[in-house]
Design an enzyme around this catalytic site. Structure first.
Site, mmCIF file in Angstrom:
data_model
loop_
_atom_site.group_PDB
_atom_site.id
_atom_site.type_symbol
_atom_site.label_atom_id
_atom_site.label_comp_id
_atom_site.label_asym_id
_atom_site.label_seq_id
_atom_site.Cartn_x
_atom_site.Cartn_y
_atom_site.Cartn_z
ATOM 1 C CD GLU A 176 102.166 74.050 53.716
ATOM 2 O OE1 GLU A 176 102.187 73.633 52.646
ATOM 3 O OE2 GLU A 176 101.193 74.051 54.375
ATOM 4 C CE LYS A 218 101.276 77.448 53.763
ATOM 5 N NZ LYS A 218 100.635 78.061 52.385
HETATM 6 P P1 13P Z 1 95.337 76.876 54.541
HETATM 7 O O1 13P Z 1 95.695 78.163 55.045
HETATM 8 O O2 13P Z 1 94.045 76.463 54.063
HETATM 9 O O3 13P Z 1 95.860 75.837 55.603
HETATM 10 O O4 13P Z 1 96.377 76.465 53.487
HETATM 11 C C1 13P Z 1 97.703 76.676 53.333
HETATM 12 C C2 13P Z 1 98.313 75.713 52.566
HETATM 13 O O5 13P Z 1 98.966 76.266 51.587
HETATM 14 C C3 13P Z 1 98.166 74.521 52.850
HETATM 15 O O6 13P Z 1 99.224 73.613 52.146
#
Ligand code: 13P
Length: 333
Positions: A176, A218
């Site tokens: 991510e 992600k």
């Molecule tokens: P949000 O959907 O609140 O952005 O969180 C997703 C997430 O895992 C951020 O690391």
């Protein structure tokens, strides 16, 4: 037979489902409780997670839930470990494994995530506790001068080293690199930064011989900065986001999931819907939201046990809407 990481990755992006990121750190959980004027205690954080995870028929809408170090060790109010409760509901337990952000170097305005040195021992324990996928978050900030090439390269190497370690333990890495919504940048700048971030990331993942068929990306959606004064137009956001992904993400990647990133629940749903309406892409695409799924539930609950069932009904409504958006059939009613 034990499912392979490729099987697990495919199950995580199965049709008509998505992922709940319930992996707020203890500090962030306190902020969520403060936002509804509930005492910021670990017990109340546990009560909120209990409410989410004991929601009936969770596995109809969720393929996975991302947990935090504290929660993966906890039991539900019924005494069953959260991991077992989720697995029994057909929901794959996951775990956030980065240990948060530090400056890239002294004085830098950019950051890199830490935790690699203790990662392997923690992965072994998390596997025993039932985790089958993991998440590592890096943060990329857009300004007139950022991100620097150095930060994109440094974060890509950390994400790749993490992904190798996770696959070696038979689990699926979710990588991510969150490109922040904060800022005054344009939609075009966001698209360009996401493209550059992901191009460097996938070049690096390939250099480390990460199996992309057992990896989930992600990502942020391409969005004009929150402080740019520009309205979010779902069709424009969808076009810019899919353009970035098409340019940078190899077709072998098992799937792509979006974070909500500080959009309102309605914006996150509308924008996901617009992305799905562009048609089938080479990778399955779904959601891995935290705030957009949890905020309506927090508001409905407000710490009141008597509101538990109605808060769970709100959660199911949010999940149903977000799954419709993932399918491109959300109508906003
Ligand atoms: P949000 O959907 O609140 O952005 O969180 C997703 C997430 O895992 C951020 O690391």
């Amino acid at each position: 037979m034990v499912p392979t990481p490729q099987d697990i990755a495919q199950a995580l992006v199965a049709p008509h489902k998505g992922i709940l990121a319930a992996d707020e750190s203890a500090t962030t959980m306190r902020k969520r409780l403060a936002s509804i004027s509930v005492a910021e205690t670990p017990e109340n954080g546990h009560r909120f997670r209990d409410l989410l995870f004991t929601t009936p028929n969770l596995g109809t809408h969720l393929s996975g839930v991302i947990l935090y170090d504290e929660t993966i060790r906890q039991n539900a109010s019924t005494g069953i470990p959260f991991t077992k409760l989720l697995a029994d509901a057909g929901v794959i337990p996951g775990i956030k494994v980065d240990l948060g952000l530090v400056p890239l170097y002294t004085g830098s305005l950019e950051e890199v995530s830490r935790g690699l040195d203790t990662l392997d021992a923690r992965l072994a324990e998390y596997y025993e506790l039932g985790a089958r996928f993991t998440k590592w978050r890096s943060v990329i900030r857009i300004t007139d001068t950022l991100p620097t090439e150095a930060s994109l390269v440094a974060n890509a190497h950390v994400l790749a080293q993490y992904a190798v370690a996770v696959q070696a333990r038979g689990m699926v890495p979710m990588v991510e690199p969150e490109v922040l919504f904060d800022g005054t940048h344009t939609l075009e700048q966001s698209r360009e930064v996401i493209t550059r971030t992901l191009t460097i990331l996938f070049d690096t993942l390939k250099a480390y011989q990460v199996d992309l068929r057992a990896l989930i990306l992600k990502t942020s959606m391409a969005l004009p900065g929150k402080e740019s004064g520009t309205a979010l137009v779902p069709a424009d956001i969808a076009a810019a986001t899919v353009a970035a992904l098409t340019q940078a993400v190899p077709a072998e990647v098992a799937g792509i999931v979006f974070l909500s990133g500080g959009q309102t629940p309605e914006q996150a749903t509308q924008n996901l819907n617009a992305i799905a309406q562009l048609g089938t892409q080479v990778w399955p695409i779904t959601f891995s939201y935290s705030r957009a799924l949890e905020e309506p539930v927090l508001q409905a609950w407000k710490g009141d046990d008597a509101a538990g069932e109605s808060a769970q009904a709100v959660f199911i409504k949010s999940l149903t809407d977000t799954v419709s958006a993932r399918n491109g059939t959300y109508t906003g009613e």
